[in-house]
Design an enzyme around this catalytic site. Structure first.
Site, PDB file in Angstrom:
ATOM      1  CB  CYS A   1      43.090  39.025  38.755  1.00 55.03           C
ATOM      2  SG  CYS A   1      43.879  38.985  37.175  1.00 55.03           S
TER       3      CYS A   1
ATOM      4  CD  GLU B   1      41.939  34.934  36.241  1.00 49.17           C
ATOM      5  OE1 GLU B   1      41.818  36.007  36.860  1.00 49.17           O
ATOM      6  OE2 GLU B   1      43.024  34.387  35.963  1.00 49.17           O
TER       7      GLU B   1
END
Ligand SMILES: Cc1cc2nc3c(=O)[nH]c(=O)nc-3n(C[C@H](O)[C@H](O)[C@H](O)COP(=O)(O)OP(=O)(O)OC[C@H]3O[C@@H](n4cnc5c(N)ncnc54)[C@H](O)[C@@H]3O)c2cc1C
Length: 1020
Positions: free
Chosen positions: A792, A758
């Site tokens: 993120c 990720e």
């Protein structure tokens, strides 16, 4: 809560009562309320109620909103379409988007069914505008004719028709665009015998400039109403309109500032000889409002003025105590406080907010009948309170009838209290009471430009138009008078005070699957003060619990593998649940670590702890199902079973920005599926990892199943390069993910090892001109600057439609000025420092390089790694090609018609993590959903804060490999799949089949869609 403002014991007592009641179980709140109600004078109430309903029905002939409701019921497609059109249309500046909005909202509804049916000219005009609109956008048979007509007339015909319809709606809902216009309308005699309370309504202020302008309009309104003081009108104010940070965490600054403003307005109102009432808003603000109202009431300059008032919401569990507090305030300050009793306008949003926050119980009732009972109990309290002057605001004939009859029974008259209703609603209800019986009634009259107000009022109408509401039910021809006048006391007794069965407690939100994580009420000043004290001291950051030798860690994990894999999944799942409980029990230790080591603010630390607990419980639940053998269909005489088995040793490489939630999420996913896992935290946050691993051990996870590897890139590289590692789960930057991928592939002796990565994203938010600026700005600030932009999912690239860019950026700049930047351990802080010097230097370098393009930035403390939240203007969205992991927001604009192209250009950047969209046009949302290549799309909300199990999180392209963390497909990736097929005919055949009557078998096979014999045998 500040006890300085509880002037007498009665007030302190009421405040203590409120604290007890705030989140008390509903039956315990309802029981004493029921006990406090006198025997109903039922026959009189019913007779009165019938008369009031008859008056109301007559009143509908002149009541716009009632007729509107009758014509366009809120549960019909047309009603909703019209309201959502009205909510947005007037603020759309450009024709192209206006046309899209019209097509979107009116295309599918059946307007012709409504045309000419209503007795109201206004409703009919609006309908005709919409019928024509629908015809022109091409759904009606006569579309062609109309199109030709329009082509010839060259007029933006539909837009004008709809615009006119919306203006009519504006007149329905808004008393006047200016205070003078509103007062003139009151004078016209439309409301004979009634007084008004004018409110310069609008959205809550997002900026100090907006707050100042609301203040000015309140002040001007007081002056104007004061000039006609003899007419008996008053003013209502909303504190949220006067301050952009009217919040518990900001109380130290906001309360004195708001008190000063309220005092100034109250003094002006006292001088003008008119009353001023403070509206009641969200329950999180109730406690703050007491300090402000009490300070104003105690002002010596207001001595002798009985005009100060406050609203009380009956849907609040604290309602009756608030009435007691108000009475105490009146007594303490030697005045009568005006108390307006309402039921409450924020019901849905309060229920949702409480669920989101995971709080132990709701601050308000979950059944309408309980709110009604609370209203009646509060009304009794007010009628018996000598230091208040009650006003009963309701459109409900049963409520009004009960109050009239009760008041009569105890010898109160129209002189002792007044009724109130909203402009446009409940017409007819009070006419006879005012004209024939000497009661007084005040109309709450919204004042302001239609563009700003209609959106606000329509949302309120949707709230009042909810199915349970009286106004809505009155328009329902299927309901009898008996239904409309049903006694709420009887209903509340029948429910036993129990909460509504379809509104679970926040903790039960995900049951029966799993328990929700527990929140903390960060709107409670006492809670915040306690946390602040406990977090203030320095924290010993222990980072010595792990090893630094990657090979040794892998050896330990490999050795522990077989024993751990043999532990039944049920037992492993229980350990995860125990871990979740431990995290919650010791959450303050985690807060301290997160604040001091990861520099998280308190709300961020809380969110992270909750996410960690959610991961544990969610994966525990998932694993119990997933790890069961799955029988698969096949021909008779054969069994096929799929099993998932652990892969072996996993390497979990976690980031510093979620050092607890992502770290543990990775680890527990590996563990619960039977793998052992070497956990490698980021070098910036080892202490949190040490703490988390110790807790996992306490929960029963053996040391060998979870070795902790601390250190930096060197340890990480050694770990993933170890051939015994059978899988890698990683969150971090794209370059590191690629390095890992290469390391896994380059070793020819190694199998192809799965990598779950990720990584980051250049996350964009698209805003079109139908969006509500206040909502957009709130969500931009949250998405771009919360956690100092170090998520993120954070917003990096804001794409605003050109037509509204100036206004949006101006409001954004104002909202940024209201941010508090500083020590993350202080609850007042919105934005803390960035993680380390390297990150600081990188971000400041970017800022310096873009210095000429900075359109907004804010001051930050000099000492510390504070990167100023900054807005950087780009000429084109293509200019941004890197992720800047901090509070730097790049902005570009787009033109109507460019939406698809804009999305294609975002996609072309190669990242695909999150995207935001603010638009009221469903088709725009569909277009974005279809075209955007992103893992998580957020519409009309912020882009951060994905909830485990609700918003599985993870991206595509350069943003990651999937599967999504906190989603249903995650655990399977940690496993290998094994299938066993057994030919049972070779071992004597299928005895069951042989013993079967063939007809029965065929019948069963048909019933089950041809599923194989094993499944059939189960069904038998
Ligand atoms: C003059 C005036 C001033 C106002 N000022 C304020 C104010 O300052 N602050 C404010 O919040 N509102 C204010 N309101 C709005 C007011 O809250 C609504 O108009 C009111 O709730 C509608 O109540 P009713 O008695 O007319 O209708 P009813 O139909 O009898 O009641 C509807 C209300 O019941 C409650 N309700 C609905 N479903 C449920 C449920 N499942 N469980 C529990 N409760 C439920 C909600 O409060 C809903 O609004 C004001 C209204 C008026 C008339």
């Amino acid at each position: 809560m500040d006890s300085r403002f509880d002037f007498i014991p009665a007030m302190a007592l009421a405040r203590a009562e409120m604290r007890r009641l705030h989140r008390m179980a509903e039956p315990d709140v309802v029981a004493p309320l029921l006990a406090a109600l006198p025997d109903q004078v039922e026959a009189a109430i019913m007779a009165r109620g019938r008369a009031l309903i008859a008056d109301l029905r007559k009143g509908q002939a002149s009541g716009w909103v009632n007729r509107f409701m009758a014509e366009y019921r809120m549960d019909s497609a047309e009603g909703l379409a019209l309201l959502s059109l009205a909510e947005a249309f007037l603020r759309v500046p450009d024709p192209a988007t206006a046309d899209l909005l019209i097509a979107d909202k009116i295309g599918e509804a059946d307007w012709r069914a409504h045309s000419g049916r209503s007795s109201s000219l206004l409703v009919n005009s609006a309908t005709w505008g919409l019928v024509l609109g629908r015809a022109v956008i091409g759904v009606e048979p006569q579309a062609g004719v109309l199109r030709r007509l329009i082509a010839r007339s060259g007029e933006p015909f539909v837009r004008q028709a709809v615009g006119a319809a919306m203006k009519l709606m504006g007149e329905v809902f808004v008393m006047g665009r200016t205070i003078d216009e509103a007062m003139a309308r009151m004078r016209k005699g439309e409301n004979r015998g009634f007084t008004a309370s004018f409110d310069m309504l609008g959205e809550a202020a997002r900026t100090f400039a907006d707050a100042r302008s609301y203040f000015d309009s309140y002040e001007a309104a007081i002056a104007a109403v004061g000039r006609a003081a003899g007419e008996g009108h008053s003013i209502s104010v909303k504190l949220s309109a006067l301050h952009p940070r009217y919040e518990a965490a900001q109380a130290d600054a906001a309360i004195p500032e708001l008190t000063a403003m309220l005092l100034e307005l109250a003094r002006a109102a006292a001088r003008a000889g008119i009353p001023l009432t403070v509206d009641a808003e969200e329950s999180a603000r109730l406690d703050l409002s007491f300090d402000i109202i009490a300070a104003a009431a105690a002002d010596p300059a207001l001595k002798g003025w009985d005009g100060l008032g406050m609203a009380v919401q009956a849907y609040s569990k604290r309602a009756r105590s608030v009435c007691r507090w108000a009475n105490g305030l009146g007594e303490a300050t030697g005045r009568r406080i005006k108390v307006r009793l309402v039921k409450g306008a924020y019901w849905d949003s309060e229920i949702k907010a409480t669920q989101e926050q995971g709080l132990p119980d709701y601050p308000l009732f979950t059944r309408k009948a309980h709110t009604d009972v609370s209203y009646l109990a509060a009304a009794r309290e007010l009628l018996a309170s000598p230091h208040v002057e009650p006003a009963f605001a309701s459109h409900n004939a049963r409520t009004v009838a009960t109050i009239v009859e009760w008041a009569r029974a105890i010898g109160k008259s129209g002189a002792d209290f007044e009724f109130q209703r909203l402009h446009g609603m409940g017409e007819g209800l009070y006419e006879a009471l005012v004209r024939e019986e000497g009661y007084r009634c005040r109309i709450y009259a919204p004042v302001g430009g239609h563009r700003d107000l209609l959106a606000y009022l329509v949302r309120r109408l949707l709230e009042n138009g909810a199915n349970t509401s009286f106004v809505h039910q009155l328009a329902d021809a299927d309901l009898s008078e008996e239904d409309l006048l049903a006694d709420p006391v009887v209903k509340a007794r029948a429910s036993g005070g129990l909460p509504h069965p379809s509104i679970p407690l926040p903790i039960d939100l995900f049951e029966p699957l799993r328990r929700n994580s527990a929140g903390i009420d960060l709107n409670d000043r006492a809670v915040l003060a306690g946390l602040k004290d406990r977090l203030a001291g320095s924290v010993g950051l222990r980072a010595d619990g792990g090893g630094t030798d990657a090979a040794a860690c892998v050896t330990a994990a490999a050795d522990a593998g077989p024993a751990w894999a043999a532990v039944p999944v049920e037992r492993r799942a229980e350990m995860l649940e125990r871990l979740a409980d431990l995290i919650e029990e010791r959450r303050e230790e985690a807060f301290a670590l997160l604040v001091h080591e990861a520099r998280k603010t308190l709300p961020d630390a809380l969110a992270e702890v909750r996410e960690a607990a959610d991961f544990c419980r969610y994966y525990a639940r998932q694993a119990r199902d997933l790890m069961q053998p799955l029988e698969l269909p096949g021909p008779t005489g054969e069994t096929n079973v799929l099993r998932l088995a652990p892969r072996g040793v996993w390497a979990a490489v976690a980031p510093w920005n979620f050092p607890l939630a992502i770290f543990l999420g990775q680890v527990v996913a590996a563990l619960v599926t039977g793998n052992t896992v070497v956990a490698k935290p980021a070098p910036q946050t080892p202490a949190i990892a040490v703490w988390a691993v110790a807790l996992a051990r306490e929960a029963g996870v053996p040391a060998g199943a979870l070795p902790l590897l601390t250190g930096g890139a060197e340890q990480g590289a050694a770990l993933v390069a170890d051939r015994r590692v059978a899988g890698v789960v990683f969150t971090g930057s794209v370059p590191t993910a690629k390095r890992i991928a290469r390391a896994l592939l380059e070793d020819d002796a190694r199998p192809i090892v799965p990598l779950i990565a990720e990584t980051g994203g250049i996350n964009a938010m698209i805003v079109d001109s139908t969006a509500l600026p206040e909502q957009v700005v709130r969500d931009i600030v949250t998405s771009a600057f919360r956690s100092a932009g170090q998520r993120c999912s954070a917003l990096r690239l804001l794409l605003v439609q050109e037509d509204i860019a100036e206004r949006t950026l101006e409001m954004l700049a104002g909202a940024m000025d209201a941010l508090v930047i500083g020590d993350p351990a202080d609850p007042v802080t919105d934005v803390g420092p960035v993680i380390d010097r390297a990150a600081y230097d990188r971000l400041m370098g970017c800022r310096a390089a873009m210095a000429g393009r900075i359109v907004k930035t804010v001051a930050v403390p000099e000492a510390g790694l504070f990167v100023p939240p900054t807005v950087i203007r780009l000429d084109s969205l293509d200019e941004l090609d890197a992720e800047w992991f901090g509070p730097l927001l790049h902005v570009a604009t787009w033109q109507p018609g460019d939406l698809e192209d804009t999305i294609a250009r975002i996609n072309a950047k190669g990242f695909g993590l999150t995207m935001g969209l603010h638009s009221r046009i469903a088709r725009v949302a569909e277009t974005v959903e279809a075209a955007a290549q992103v893992g998580n799309l957020y519409v009309n909300r912020s882009m951060i804060g994905a909830v485990v199990g609700s918003q599985p999180f993870g991206g595509e392209g350069l943003s990651g490999t999937g599967p999504k963390a906190g989603g249903p497909h995650y655990l399977a990736r940690f496993c290998v799949e094994r299938v066993t097929s057994i030919d049972t005919t070779s071992a004597g055949g299928n005895a069951w089949l042989l013993s079967l009557d063939v007809d029965l078998y065929v019948g069963l096979a048909t019933e089950t869609g041809g599923i194989g014999p094993r499944l059939l045998s189960r069904q038998r």
